[in-house]
Enzyme design. Structure first.
Site, PDB file in Angstrom:
ATOM      1  N   LYS A 111     -43.557 -22.133  37.059  1.00 61.06           N
ATOM      2  CA  LYS A 111     -43.635 -23.403  36.329  1.00 61.06           C
ATOM      3  C   LYS A 111     -43.019 -23.276  34.944  1.00 61.06           C
ATOM      4  CE  LYS A 111     -45.807 -26.165  39.157  1.00 61.06           C
ATOM      5  NZ  LYS A 111     -45.110 -27.185  39.883  1.00 61.06           N
ATOM      6  N   LYS A 194     -36.979 -25.035  57.950  1.00 57.60           N
ATOM      7  CA  LYS A 194     -37.974 -26.028  58.328  1.00 57.60           C
ATOM      8  C   LYS A 194     -37.880 -27.299  57.495  1.00 57.60           C
ATOM      9  CE  LYS A 194     -41.740 -24.182  55.547  1.00 57.60           C
ATOM     10  NZ  LYS A 194     -43.092 -23.699  55.517  1.00 57.60           N
ATOM     11  N   LYS A 197     -39.668 -31.383  51.796  1.00 61.03           N
ATOM     12  CA  LYS A 197     -39.102 -32.421  50.938  1.00 61.03           C
ATOM     13  C   LYS A 197     -38.280 -31.839  49.803  1.00 61.03           C
ATOM     14  CE  LYS A 197     -42.976 -33.048  47.962  1.00 61.03           C
ATOM     15  NZ  LYS A 197     -44.064 -33.472  47.427  1.00 61.03           N
TER      16      LYS A 197
END
Ligand code: TRP
Length: 331
Positions: A111, A194, A197
């Protein structure tokens, strides 16, 4: 009965990968375990959403989980911020969470790299809040993927540290939990791995996508120039389309196109058209329920209240006992 807790990120719609993977398992789990599924809206504050976005995201996630088949009478489905006891336990756990261990967490480091201008304390203590989410219900099973393994280890650390500090065995240890056999792997439409999003526009088909959008996405799926030898092994991007077919189409349809492929007569345009229609049909009932539930504010509010009530009953019990253990005692 063992207790299962899972937090659902409050951003992003469900795609077919979520639906045929995790959600199907949630639906089965709710009959066999004491399940708490919650929408992690407190966690989402680390990225400073606007009030309107925050609310819409939470609503969308709630609507889609209900539409997909989570039963609010069986599982406890709730909004995290409706249960202030979670925030209270988070405060207590924070007193025994050390700066060094929090800074070393992989998700924190990721992050910091991703949003260097917003390295807030909520980001640092994200694993503490997640630990509170889990141990507030004394859960032992947490259905999460590999990427959450370190967070779970931290949840065990914080629970055990509390136990040691107060010389008891109050909190049980939570472990990652894979329900049944392996998760069904749903490939995306980009010819690679796979469905996800974060893999780029068009790779994922969402449950809320309209039939037109689904058709467009499928028709744009990556293919090759066709088989050149009979019965040849399918390259990844073609195998992916067949894997999707296996999930949404009938066995006859699958065999039909498999046969065409093996005899080098396949036309990818036809295959995709069929796949798109089968996807549209497979998702139609869910799409319909999404629209119905989204428009039924009475039902949504009833579900949210019921979930909050059940979650607060369990969380409230824990907080009362934790306060007593810590030494916050009544005069
Ligand atoms: N960290 C989880 C994720 O990114 C979401 C989450 C928050 C969670 N609290 C949790 C998952 C508690 C399981 C249990 O997906």
């Amino acid at each position: 009965m063992e207790t299962v807790v899972s937090g659902i990120r409050s951003t992003g719609n469900l795609h077919l990968g979520n639906y045929y993977g995790a959600i199907q398992n949630f639906i089965k789990m709710q009959h066999e375990y004491n399940c708490y599924f919650f929408i992690a809206d407190l966690h989402s504050l680390t990225t400073h959403p606007t009030p309107a976005n925050l609310h819409n995201n939470v609503k969308q996630v709630l609507v889609e989980y209900l539409a997909a088949g989570i039963d609010p009478e069986k599982a406890t489905i709730y909004v995290q911020s409706d249960v202030p006891e979670v925030a209270e336990l988070y405060l207590y756990l924070n007193m025994n969470a050390y700066l060094g261990e929090l800074e070393r967490s992989t998700s924190f480091k990721d992050k910091v790299r991703a949003q260097p201008d917003n390295v807030n304390a909520g980001l640092l203590t994200y694993p503490v809040l997640m630990a509170a989410d889990i141990i507030i219900h004394k859960a032992t099973k947490v259905p999460v993927g590999k990427d959450q393994e370190q967070h779970l280890e931290m949840a065990r650390t914080f629970g055990n540290r509390f136990n040691r500090l107060y010389n008891n065995d109050y909190f049980p240890e939570p472990y990652a939990f894979t329900y049944g056999s392996n998760l069904v792997k749903i490939p995306g439409l980009d010819g690679k791995g796979k469905m996800g999003k974060s893999e780029g526009e068009g790779n994922a088909v969402y449950l809320s996508d309209t039939p037109e959008v689904i058709r467009k996405k499928v028709m744009r799926a990556v293919t090759d120039s066709g088989p050149t030898v009979e019965n040849q092994e399918k390259p990844q991007e073609i195998q992916n389309l067949f894997d999707l077919m296996k999930v949404v189409s009938t066995e006859d349809t699958y065999k039909h196109f498999d046969n065409l492929y093996n005899t080098m007569q396949v036309r990818y345009g036809d295959l995709k058209k069929q796949l798109a229609e089968d996807m549209v049909n497979a998702t139609a009932p869910i799409r319909e329920r999404i629209n119905d539930i989204a428009g039924d504010s009475v039902y949504l509010s009833r579900v949210a209240s019921l979930g909050a009530e059940k979650a607060r009953e369990s969380a409230g019990r824990t907080i009362r006992e934790v306060r007593e253990i810590i030494g916050f005692r009544k005069f």
